[in-house]
Structure formats: C-alpha cells, structure tokens
Design a protein around this motif. Structure first.
Motif, short mmCIF file in Angstrom:
data_model
loop_
_atom_site.label_atom_id
_atom_site.label_comp_id
_atom_site.label_asym_id
_atom_site.label_seq_id
_atom_site.Cartn_x
_atom_site.Cartn_y
_atom_site.Cartn_z
N LYS A 168 0.85 -1.19 0.00
CA LYS A 168 0.00 0.00 0.00
C LYS A 168 0.88 1.24 0.00
N VAL A 169 0.64 2.15 -0.95
CA VAL A 169 1.46 3.36 -1.05
C VAL A 169 1.17 4.26 0.14
N GLN A 170 2.24 4.64 0.85
CA GLN A 170 2.10 5.49 2.03
C GLN A 170 2.67 6.90 1.80
N VAL A 171 3.71 7.00 0.97
CA VAL A 171 4.34 8.28 0.67
C VAL A 171 4.62 8.35 -0.82
N GLY A 172 4.31 9.48 -1.42
CA GLY A 172 4.63 9.70 -2.82
C GLY A 172 5.24 11.07 -3.03
N VAL A 173 6.36 11.12 -3.74
CA VAL A 173 7.02 12.39 -4.03
C VAL A 173 7.38 12.41 -5.51
N MET A 174 7.03 13.49 -6.20
CA MET A 174 7.34 13.64 -7.62
C MET A 174 7.91 15.03 -7.88
N GLY A 175 8.99 15.06 -8.62
CA GLY A 175 9.57 16.32 -9.06
C GLY A 175 9.34 16.51 -10.54
N MET A 185 -0.21 30.41 -15.96
CA MET A 185 0.94 31.20 -16.42
C MET A 185 1.97 30.24 -17.04
N PRO A 186 1.68 29.70 -18.23
CA PRO A 186 2.56 28.70 -18.83
C PRO A 186 3.97 29.19 -19.11
N ASP A 187 4.14 30.49 -19.24
CA ASP A 187 5.47 31.05 -19.48
C ASP A 187 6.10 31.59 -18.20
N GLY A 188 5.45 31.35 -17.08
CA GLY A 188 5.96 31.82 -15.80
C GLY A 188 6.97 30.84 -15.21
N PRO A 189 7.26 30.97 -13.92
CA PRO A 189 8.25 30.10 -13.26
C PRO A 189 7.89 28.62 -13.40
N LYS A 190 8.91 27.80 -13.56
CA LYS A 190 8.72 26.36 -13.72
C LYS A 190 9.48 25.60 -12.64
N GLY A 191 9.03 24.38 -12.40
CA GLY A 191 9.70 23.51 -11.45
C GLY A 191 8.85 23.28 -10.21
N CYS A 192 8.23 22.09 -10.13
CA CYS A 192 7.31 21.80 -9.03
C CYS A 192 7.67 20.49 -8.34
N LEU A 193 7.41 20.46 -7.06
CA LEU A 193 7.58 19.27 -6.23
C LEU A 193 6.21 18.94 -5.65
N PHE A 194 5.79 17.68 -5.83
CA PHE A 194 4.49 17.25 -5.32
C PHE A 194 4.72 16.16 -4.26
N VAL A 195 4.01 16.31 -3.15
CA VAL A 195 4.23 15.42 -2.00
C VAL A 195 2.89 14.97 -1.45
N ALA A 196 2.78 13.68 -1.16
CA ALA A 196 1.56 13.15 -0.53
C ALA A 196 1.96 12.10 0.51
N VAL A 197 1.28 12.12 1.64
CA VAL A 197 1.41 11.08 2.66
C VAL A 197 0.00 10.61 2.98
N ARG A 198 -0.19 9.31 3.03
CA ARG A 198 -1.54 8.78 3.24
C ARG A 198 -2.15 9.33 4.53
#
Length: 358
Positions: A168-175, A185-198
């Motif tokens: 069972k997935v408990q932690v997920g991190v994506m860059g 703002m598609p031409d604005g700042p880029k670079g995202c980190l997504f984090v989830a904990v169950r």
C-alpha cells in the motif's frame, strides 16, 4: 506527536530534489547544448542511471533494510564497451550527492560535501533497484526519468518516488522540473515538487522546497471536464479516449503531456480526468509509473482505479498484473468515466461484429 512516515517523507523529498537538479543539469549540458541528434538517447540513459544511483544511495543510507524496485540495472554499464557512459554516470551521480542544496539534508543519508562514492558503490546502488516487489514489507519504487520523450523535447517529465508498506502506497514524491508553478501562467516560473502522505493530504511546492500549497481536486461541472492524456499514441489508446469523450459529451480539447506529471496536473485542478487505456494485448503497467501519482490524486480527494473500476494492485511484483488501464478523477466524475468506458467498449464490439457480418 510526530506524524506517520515523517522521516520517509523527508528523505524522499531530499532524494527527489537532488535527482531533479541532476536531470535538469543533464538536459542543459548534454541535450540542449549538444542539440541532440543521436538515436541512442544517451543523455537520457546517463540521466536514468545517475538519478537512480543518487536516489538509491540516499534511501539505502537512511533505510538500509528497505527494498527498492527501480526501473534500471547496471548490466549495460558493466560492459567495458560502455566505459565512457559508465564514467559519466559516476561523475554526474557524485556531483549530485556532494552538492550542498541546503534543504535540510542529513549527512547520515550519504549526501553532502565529501560524500563521493566509488564506481562499484554506485553500480551497486543502481542494482538495489532489482527487487521483485511483492505484497509484504517496506519497499520503495522509483522511476528516475518518467517521460523519456518529454525530457528530450524539453517538455514534461518527472522523477517519481513512492514508499509502500505491505503493497500500500504510504508516501509519494514527484519532481517535475518543467511544469509551470501556475498552470494559468505557462510562461511563468517552472519547477514543481508534489508530495503526498496517506491520511495527511497532498501538496505542491517549488523545487526550491518553498512553503507547500495544499491540493484539492475541484468539483467539476460536466461542461468543464477535459482529459489528461499521453502525448504518444503508442502509450495510450487515444482513439478510444475520443470515443469515451463523445459519450461523456466532453467538448474541451484534451491536455497531452508525458509522464506522471498528468497526475500532478489532475491533483491541482488543471484537468478533470487522467485516462490511460492500454494499447495492444499483454501489456502490463509498471508499478513505478503509477505508485506516487495515484497516492497524490487520492490525497487530493480523487479516485484511481483501472478502467474496469478495480483498485490498482501494487503487490503483484514489478507490474500491476491484470489491472487494465488507469483512470484517475475526482470522486464525483470517476464513476461517470467508468460507465462511459464500458459503453464505449460495447459500441466498439458491436461495430466489429457488424463489420464481420458484411
């Protein structure tokens, strides 16, 4: 009172941030500057291997008994004919490991100044990802560059890391280094980190690890729904998707992007439904392509199943086994999509049957 899996979350964030720094550097130095013309996609290969070496090294130092299911292994690098590639992987991995990112990294995780690794140590770290998976125990799953073609185009790709306990997935991190911080703002700042904990929700940060923003999938009206799809027709049955869209009376154009960035876009409200229908028979989805993204969507208030409505099973090994396709959406939309897929299949079969009688 400490939150569950706080350390796993912290380590995963650190590992993904370093891998994102590494892959962005590889694109700028080995793809953009060289104006890639080779067919062997060697910059991607370098990125895959070196990013997996970095993440695996960090995980192995923080949690030495945990298993890792990664996409790569070092067999090709151990061939002497690939010594130049191997040396480059070692160089890049060490650059990422010793970099002082100042994001709260702990030197006990094997990172920071003076933490270089030997060639053999890094090859061993890559091969730590050879675990077969399974239903029990602690396990990480990693895709060091998810979305190869998006990476090469300078478009969307993701570094994807998930932590599982008893499948069972408990932690997920994506860059997602190329994803706009704000979709409006598609031409604005880029670079995202997504984090989830169950049980603790989903959030978005910048790649500078700034203050997180809580994510919740909005309640869409039917007229507002659009699909999030793969760019490549070989990755998903786009013609079938169009049939489903007609049944749902969806008129908005689909958003197409590579990698698990689609899960991230869905979780923050950039699109209403992520649909991935299999192409051909016998294909099995890999667990590293969906583990972190599925948890992100669930913690943002969505639902993720296969196209038959069955839960994704991450305990069958390195693939999702008989799970057929992947559907992710807000809970109020998801059931409508499953019914539309069922109707689209029936219509397709009826058309085939009618054609065979002519």
């Amino acid at each position: 009172m400490s939150l569950a899996y706080a350390l796993e979350k912290e380590v995963a964030i650190s590992a993904v941030l370093r891998a994102c720094q590494l892959t962005s550097s590889i694109f700028n130095k080995l793809v953009k500057n060289e104006r890639l013309t080779k067919d062997d996609k060697s910059p991607v290969t370098v990125g895959d291997f070196s990013a997996q070496a970095v993440v695996s090294t960090i995980l192995s130092n923080a949690f030495p008994d945990d298993k890792i299911v990664g996409e790569e292994d070092s067999a090709d690098l151990r061939v002497e004919a690939n010594s130049v590639l191997r040396d480059r992987v070692v160089e890049l991995a060490n650059q990422a490991l010793i970099s002082d990112l100042a994001h709260g990294d702990n030197v006990q995780w094997g990172i920071g100044p003076g933490k270089q690794r030997t060639m053999e140590e890094l090859l061993y770290a890559i091969d730590k990802g050879n675990h077969d998976g399974g239903k029990s125990g602690r396990m990480w799953t990693l895709d060091p560059i998810d979305g190869t073609k998006g990476f090469l185009r300078g478009e969307q790709y993701a570094v994807c890391l998930a932590f599982l306990v008893d499948s069972k997935v408990q932690v997920g991190v994506m860059g997602c280094p190329n994803l706009p911080v704000d979709a409006s703002m598609p031409d604005g700042p880029k670079g995202c980190l997504f984090v989830a904990v169950r049980g603790q929700g989903a959030e978005q940060r910048t790649l500078s690890n700034s203050k997180p923003t809580r994510l919740t999938i909005p309640a869409y009206k039917d007229s507002e729904i659009n699909f999030l799809e793969s760019v490549e027709s070989g990755h998903s049955a786009l013609d079938f998707n169009a049939r489903v869209a007609r049944i749902l009376k969806i008129t908005r154009e689909p958003i197409r992007m590579d990698s698990q960035a689609k899960y991230c876009a869905l979780a923050r409200g950039d699109g209403g439904v992520y649909i991935r229908m299999p192409v051909g028979t016998g294909y099995r989805e890999k667990i590293w392509d969906h583990a972190s993204g599925s948890l992100l969507v669930e913690e943002a208030g969505g639902l993720v199943t296969d196209s038959r409505g069955n839960p994704l099973d991450f305990g069958l090994g390195r693939t999702l086994g008989e799970n057929f396709g992947v559907i992710a959406a807000g809970k109020e939309v998801h059931s409508k999509v499953i019914l539309a897929i069922r109707k689209a299949r029936e219509d397709e079969e009826a058309e085939k049957s009618g054609s065979s009688k002519i």
